[in-house]
Design an enzyme around this catalytic site. Structure first.
Site, PDB file in Angstrom:
ATOM      1  N   HIS A  54      -5.450 -19.467  -7.500  1.00 47.95           N
ATOM      2  CA  HIS A  54      -5.159 -19.423  -9.078  1.00 47.95           C
ATOM      3  C   HIS A  54      -5.267 -20.239 -10.086  1.00 47.95           C
ATOM      4  CE1 HIS A  54      -1.014 -18.665 -11.006  1.00 47.95           C
ATOM      5  NE2 HIS A  54      -1.365 -17.478 -11.493  1.00 47.95           N
ATOM      6  N   GLU A  57      -8.878 -18.321 -11.082  1.00 52.64           N
ATOM      7  CA  GLU A  57      -8.697 -16.713 -11.716  1.00 52.64           C
ATOM      8  C   GLU A  57      -8.296 -16.287 -13.700  1.00 52.64           C
ATOM      9  OE1 GLU A  57      -4.929 -14.657 -12.665  1.00 52.64           O
ATOM     10  OE2 GLU A  57      -4.894 -14.815 -10.617  1.00 52.64           O
ATOM     11  N   GLU A 135       4.048 -20.849 -15.284  1.00 52.95           N
ATOM     12  CA  GLU A 135       4.377 -19.611 -13.957  1.00 52.95           C
ATOM     13  C   GLU A 135       5.078 -20.335 -13.106  1.00 52.95           C
ATOM     14  OE1 GLU A 135       1.679 -16.742 -11.404  1.00 52.95           O
ATOM     15  OE2 GLU A 135       0.981 -18.356 -13.758  1.00 52.95           O
ATOM     16  N   GLY A 282      12.322  -0.619  11.271  1.00 55.29           N
ATOM     17  CA  GLY A 282      13.695   0.271   9.810  1.00 55.29           C
ATOM     18  C   GLY A 282      13.730   1.851   9.718  1.00 55.29           C
ATOM     19  N   HIS A 283      14.007   2.059  10.537  1.00 53.83           N
ATOM     20  CA  HIS A 283      14.065   3.778  10.612  1.00 53.83           C
ATOM     21  C   HIS A 283      15.705   3.464  10.516  1.00 53.83           C
ATOM     22  CE1 HIS A 283      14.997   7.760  11.473  1.00 53.83           C
ATOM     23  NE2 HIS A 283      13.806   8.423  11.544  1.00 53.83           N
ATOM     24  N   GLY A 285      18.097   6.282  10.642  1.00 48.92           N
ATOM     25  CA  GLY A 285      18.869   7.197  10.441  1.00 48.92           C
ATOM     26  C   GLY A 285      19.814   7.377  12.136  1.00 48.92           C
ATOM     27  N   GLY A 305       8.259  -5.089   8.720  1.00 46.48           N
ATOM     28  CA  GLY A 305       7.407  -4.454   8.787  1.00 46.48           C
ATOM     29  C   GLY A 305       6.598  -6.293   8.817  1.00 46.48           C
ATOM     30  N   LYS A 830      -2.320  12.788 -15.473  1.00 39.09           N
ATOM     31  CA  LYS A 830      -3.195  13.079 -14.041  1.00 39.09           C
ATOM     32  C   LYS A 830      -2.767  13.685 -12.606  1.00 39.09           C
ATOM     33  CE  LYS A 830      -2.374   8.259 -13.881  1.00 39.09           C
ATOM     34  NZ  LYS A 830      -1.357   8.164 -15.117  1.00 39.09           N
ATOM     35  N   LEU A 832       0.605  16.380 -10.423  1.00 35.44           N
ATOM     36  CA  LEU A 832       1.829  17.249 -10.760  1.00 35.44           C
ATOM     37  C   LEU A 832       3.524  16.306 -11.499  1.00 35.44           C
ATOM     38  CD1 LEU A 832       3.208  19.775 -10.559  1.00 35.44           C
ATOM     39  CD2 LEU A 832       3.845  18.987  -8.315  1.00 35.44           C
TER      40      LEU A 832
END
Length: 918
Positions: A54, A57, A135, A282-283, A285, A305, A830, A832
């Site tokens: 880090h 970077e 940080e 993860g559904h 419904g 996930g 970019k 719609l």
């Protein structure tokens, strides 16, 4: 292979140094962009040197042999309309920028030198360690980072993921016989090898021109033929799972996470077994795990996930947001979770479900739209390490390899004896403390009785697989464009209670569209009680329709429902094929809501908890929230809204809803792949919720008007050691000239502000200046969160910087900044959705000519350097309209001479002058 909707040209090549490069030619782009991803990250830190990757970077931005000035790269990119950044993840370090397309060659030359000859100047090595420390300090109260700190402590210490990731002054300190600069050079020399790099360059040039540009710039990057050694260490040592971990969070957090070590399936991207499983677990419904948890009053949300991944292994995680009842009955939650997984095993993999997901992914790729060039190249460069060359553009969408045995193997790992169970709650029983973030936690193995209880819940009849998704778009044809189709939306229906704007999209020509509706009422924004009622109402509506609408979300048909300044907004966007079905259902529920008392209470408490958790937000974010409340009438702080919610009963909300709709009117826009008859169809649907008669007048929106020469200080308390100062300077008025001069000031200031106050003075990690228009009243903000200085010192540093701005910009720089800002204002939309958002915001501002961008560009263009300097000196130096919101931190100091002090945003706004926004 590219999307049929993608007209750009691509070329994949490998340089002599084995760097893989993807070139993208887009003749229409106004912004060029590039990204280079190095397949090295925090997991490669040397032992005992947490944060080195880090830190490296950070250092690459601070000068190279060819361009030694540490500020040069940032200044060049900013002056030419660009942005730049980087991130370090566990396996990757990704560098990226964008810039006005004409200046790509010069920017690429500077960028390439990062990977050829960085200086690692000793003075900046010493200084930039402070930015890493800042940080780290900023994250000490972040529950996400705190939970990761605990996870790293309980996993196998031999696994690379157990290392400290961010870094600190301690981990990056010079040690006897081991200077940190020497270790930086050693790390860079070992890992930053061309064969480990993937470069993506997008420009307006042809592919041949891009290749001629890139070849000589990046071929000198050294190839050290580095290859990662295999990782043999498992994420968890043998025998430690199952494991229960309890963590005491900073916020009022109630979360249960269950994780399972699994194989690394990323190379199986054509099969995507984790996408299949994550979609099912993860559904949201009917028949889902979340549905049953909500029915029993145990949870408010759930996600599933891939959690963490590393070469050789990964974690699959299921996170459950618990109710208070769920914390008390967490064993029941676990029982239901394992019961649902058992149902999936009993049912076995279903090819029709896999094919349905594959169909949705294929549709998304087929009608892929342009996004940010910088975001696009960054995502592709990272994916190039995973996907085969032919699949670098479509790898994330592919689901063409259904493998039932692989899915069965994956599900076979989701069993209690293989589980890491983490509870984050204030009631956590703790006896340990993590090293880096000081997190109280405990670890134990579940008893045999607990394991038996988790496994004892037989598969309940409430669980079943999702039914076929009725919202998948079947008709993806394009409507015929009417001969008289206007170039921008026009008001085609204007009645007492409803107005509808309409136009067909001729630019992007996709089977998608946006239907946006603003329901306005005088019963929003006049009190904290009204705001609390409106927000709670929208939350309950979304909850009531969630099981119905979740399949629509999966099918690329999105909706959002939220409170705005004068009412409630409903937005539906995506494939237009099934939009009418979804909108009809939503409006019917809005017209006749039926709120369950338990769901009312759970959601009300969840909202209270979220508001109370504001104290755990990043300190700079809390201060900006206080600034926003100070400027906007109709904005209310957490405490009065919490008080209103605590005293609210379901009967009170029902009464509010009746009154809201009795006073409501609607303004709507239909834009996209719609035929003209959609206007009357929407009008009929709106009649479901709108009454007849004359709509009552709305109160104008108001913004605090700071007088010429007026200075205000609003001291706020934030529970963090860092000091924070947000210094707001308002423009002289609300004219286009004021807006242009203020925006141009920010463009000129932002690079130097960061360089001077962060890189040179090291005042903090969060250092930025940005435009802060409130309902088009122009203003700018200078923001610093600092572990190193008090608020008084921050104010002094900002003031000193302001004084140098007018003379620090010569004529050529001014012209570059002005051109860059004009290009950004006039940048073509970019996709719609950007186009629809512009039209919708213009309608809200009553800019019915839809010429706001051109008017702003003209106002910027009309300013010469002398006029801008005169405006800056008069408005932002000599006669400031100033409001400083300051959190003192551990040092307890406030800015000196900041003007009249106020105790609260309410006191500040009471009786103060305002801008009325009609």
């Amino acid at each position: 292979m590219q999307s049929p909707n993608d007209e750009r040209e691509y070329r994949l090549l490998t340089l002599e140094n084995q760097m893989q490069v993807l070139l993208i030619s887009d003749p229409d782009t106004l912004k060029a962009a590039a990204s280079l991803d190095v397949n090295v990250g925090s997991g490669d830190n040397p032992e005992g040197r947490g944060g080195l990757a880090h830190f490296l970077e950070h250092m690459l931005f601070l000068g190279t042999d060819k361009y030694p000035d540490a500020a040069e790269y940032a200044e060049f990119v900013t002056e030419h309309g660009g942005n730049r950044n980087a991130y370090t993840s566990f396996e990757h370090t990704n560098y990226f920028f964008d810039i006005n397309a004409t200046y790509l060659p010069e920017a690429l030359d500077r960028f390439a030198q990062f990977f050829i000859a960085p200086r690692f100047d000793a003075q900046y090595v010493d200084r930039e360690k402070n930015a890493v420390e800042a940080e780290y300090q900023m994250g000490l109260k972040s529950d996400g980072r705190r939970a990761l700190d605990v996870l790293q402590e309980v996993m196998n210490p031999e696994h690379p993921f157990s290392q400290f990731l961010v870094g600190s002054l301690e981990s990056l300190a010079d040690r006897p016989g081991s200077a940190i600069r020497d270790e930086l050079l050693s790390f860079y020399d070992k890992y930053y090898s061309a064969n480990m790099m993937r470069l993506v360059v997008l420009g307006s040039e042809s592919l041949d021109e891009l290749e001629d540009l890139v070849q000589p710039l990046f071929s000198p990057v050294p190839n050290k033929s580095f290859q990662h050694a295999p990782n043999a260490a498992p994420m968890f040592a043998d025998g430690v799972l199952p494991m229960e971990v309890e963590v005491k969070p900073q916020a009022t957090l109630r979360q249960l996470k269950v994780s399972f070590p699994i194989a690394d399936y990323r190379s199986e991207y054509k099969a995507k077994p984790l996408s299949y499983l994550g979609n099912l677990v993860g559904h949201e419904g009917e028949g889902s795990l979340l549905s049953q948890l909500k029915a029993e009053g145990l949870a408010e949300g759930l996600g599933a996930g891939l959690g963490l991944a590393w070469r050789g292994g990964a974690l699959f995680s299921i996170s459950v947001s618990l109710t208070e009842e769920g914390v008390v009955n967490q064993q029941r939650v676990l029982q239901l979770l394992f019961s649902y997984l058992e149902m999936l095993r009993e049912q076995g993999p279903k090819e029709w479900l896999y094919d349905e997901q594959a169909q949705l992914a294929q549709l998304a790729f087929r009608f892929q739209e342009k996004g940010s060039p910088m975001g696009y190249v960054s995502a592709i460069s990272g994916g190039m390490h995973t996907y085969d060359p032919i699949d670098v553009l479509q790898g994330g969408y592919l689901m063409s390899d259904y493998q039932a045995p692989m899915l069965e193997e994956l599900l076979g790992n989701m069993v209690p004896v293989n589980a890491l169970v983490e509870l984050q709650d204030a009631s956590a029983r703790t006896d340990l403390e993590s090293v880096h973030y000081g997190v109280p936690y405990s670890v134990r193995q579940p008893s045999a009785q607990q394991l038996a209880a988790w496994q004892s819940g037989s598969v309940t009849d409430a669980f079943h697989l999702p039914t076929p998704n009725q919202f998948i778009a079947e008709d993806v044809s394009l409507v015929n464009i009417e001969k008289d189709n206007p170039s921008s939306p026009v008001l085609v229906l204007d009645e007492e209670r409803k107005q509808i704007w309409y136009a067909q999209d001729e630019q992007f020509r996709l089977p998608r569209g946006a239907t946006y509706i603003n329901f306005r009422s005088p019963l929003v924004g006049q009190s904290a009680q009204q705001n609390a009622s409106a927000v709670l109402y929208t939350a309950l509506l979304k909850d009531q329709v969630n099981e119905y609408t979740y399949p629509a979300l999966l099918a690329g048909l999105n909706f959002s429902l939220y409170k705005h300044a004068q009412g409630i907004s409903l937005r539906i966007s995506g494939y237009n094929d099934k939009q009418a079905v979804l909108l009809q259902e939503l409006l019917q529920v809005m017209a006749s809501p039926n709120f369950d008392s338990q769901r009312f209470d759970n959601i009300r408490k969840d909202m209270i908890r979220a508001l109370e958790n504001s104290v755990a937000k990043r300190p700079s974010s809390q201060v900006l929230d206080d600034l926003r409340e100070s400027l906007l009438y109709g904005e209310w702080g957490e405490e009065p809204v919490i008080a209103a919610l605590r005293g609210m009963q379901v009967e009170d909300l029902n009464a509010y809803v009746v009154n809201f709709w009795g006073s409501a009117n609607a303004e709507a826009m239909i834009y996209g792949n719609y035929s003209p008859d959609s206007v009357q169809a929407l009008a009929r649907k709106l009649d479901l919720v709108l009454p007849d008669g004359v709509a009552p007048d709305l109160q104008p929106l108001k913004v605090l008007k700071i007088a010429e020469g007026e200075s205000l200080l609003y001291p706020v308390q934030v529970e963090h050691d860092d000091a924070v100062l947000a210094w707001y300077l308002q423009g002289a008025g609300n004219s286009w000239k004021d807006r242009a001069a203020t925006a141009l000031t920010v463009q000129i200031m932002k690079s130097g502000f960061f360089q001077q106050l962060r890189t040179e003075q090291q005042l903090g990690y969060i250092v930025s200046t940005f435009a802060w228009p409130q309902l088009d009243v122009p203003g700018l903000v200078m923001l610093i969160q600092s572990p190193a200085a008090d608020a008084a010192a921050l104010s002094d540093a900002m003031n000193a910087f302001l004084g140098d701005v007018p003379l620090a910009v010569d004529e050529e720089q001014f012209q570059r900044h002005r051109d860059a800002l004009i290009n950004e204002v006039l940048r073509p939309h970019k996709n719609l959705w950007e186009q629809a958002e512009f039209y919708w915001q213009s309608i809200a501002k009553k800019q019915y000519e839809f010429n706001g961008r051109q008017t702003m560009a003209n106002a910027i263009k009309s300013l010469n350097r002398e006029q801008w300097q005169a405006y800056f000196e008069e408005v932002f130096l000599n006669q400031q309209r100033s409001l400083q919101v300051a959190a003192p931190g551990a040092r307890g100091q406030f800015p000196r001479g900041a003007g009249r002090s106020v105790e609260s945003a309410v006191q500040l706004k009471s009786g103060h002058a305002v801008y009325d926004i009609e």
